[in-house]
Write an enzyme that holds these catalytic residues in place. Structure first.
Site, PDB file in Angstrom:
ATOM      1  CB  CYS A 266      -0.902   0.124   1.162  1.00  0.00           C
ATOM      2  SG  CYS A 266      -2.248   1.036   0.954  1.00  0.00           S
TER       3      CYS A 266
ATOM      4  CG  HIS B  27      -3.186  -3.667   3.676  1.00  0.00           C
ATOM      5  ND1 HIS B  27      -2.345  -2.855   4.489  1.00  0.00           N
ATOM      6  CD2 HIS B  27      -4.001  -2.611   2.880  1.00  0.00           C
ATOM      7  CE1 HIS B  27      -2.153  -1.505   4.228  1.00  0.00           C
ATOM      8  NE2 HIS B  27      -3.239  -1.453   3.366  1.00  0.00           N
TER       9      HIS B  27
ATOM     10  CD  GLU C  14      -0.333  -5.537   5.919  1.00  0.00           C
ATOM     11  OE1 GLU C  14      -0.756  -4.308   6.221  1.00  0.00           O
ATOM     12  OE2 GLU C  14      -0.132  -6.075   4.754  1.00  0.00           O
TER      13      GLU C  14
END
Length: 226
Positions: free
Chosen positions: A87, A196, A198
């Site tokens: 990002c 994302h 994660e």
């Protein structure tokens, strides 16, 4: 020996702890790095995490690119250090010219937060080898400046060289050209992604999926087998 993966925090970063946790879940050791420090603490790879870095009011990533840590990241990435930009990290990589193109405001002018379907286009990079080409995955997406743009020559080059790493499926959430969600450099050690991963490494949180975990297991295998 445990692989050590650095996570850079810029003023405004908000996913550094999530990224550190994802690295830990994958079996590596996360190492916190501060944007003002040039020392990468002898890490084996670096993640530029998501969030909103200072200076984004000028252009996303435009000021962060000049943080002292980036001088070292740029030099070492050119020498082969694996670097992942998520990002805002992707935005910084384009501003640092480690990846081509630029990130502009979403074409609908609104912040977007949703689970996004992607197709893996390149499973041969340092960060994607635990995927298979053509695999469809779901990764959380949250951005305001997520529209990937580049001139026609650059787009044609990315497509011809297989350097589009991920592509949006079902819908293009921000107007990115060619539905591009992530790209890689020619060497495959630098990857930028707008969604994302994660936030999708444990089944008990977020989407309930672990589709983002292969980013972090891929680099771990790469480092262990190097």
């Amino acid at each position: 020996m445990t692989a050590r993966i650095g996570v850079v925090t810029f003023p405004g970063s908000l996913d550094d702890r999530d990224t550190q946790r994802a690295i830990r879940v994958a079996g590596a050791e996360p190492v916190a790095l501060w944007h003002k420090d040039k020392d990468l603490k002898q890490v084996d790879a670096v993640v530029l995490c998501g969030g909103f870095s200072y200076g984004d009011y000028l252009r996303a990533g435009a000021i962060s690119r000049f943080s002292p840590v980036m001088d070292t990241v740029i030099d070492q990435a050119k020498a082969g250090l694996p670097v992942l930009g998520i990002c805002n990290g992707f935005q910084i990589l384009t501003e640092a010219h480690l990846l081509p193109g630029a990130m502009l405001g979403n074409d609908h002018l609104h912040f977007i937060c949703r689970d996004q379907k992607l197709r893996v286009e390149n499973a041969d990079t340092s960060w994607t080898s635990d995927y298979t080409a053509g695999q469809e995955i779901h990764i959380p997406l949250k951005n305001m400046d997520g529209r990937y743009v580049a001139d026609r020559h650059t787009l044609d080059e990315l497509e011809a060289e297989g350097r589009v790493a991920f592509r949006y499926l079902d819908m293009n959430p921000n107007g990115s050209l060619n539905d591009i969600a992530g790209i890689t450099n020619a060497a495959g050690n630098v990857v930028g992604l707008m969604p994302h991963p994660e936030h999708a490494v444990e089944s008990l949180i977020g989407t309930g999926r672990t589709d983002g975990l292969p980013f972090f297991t891929s680099i771990l295998k790469k480092l262990v087998n190097a």
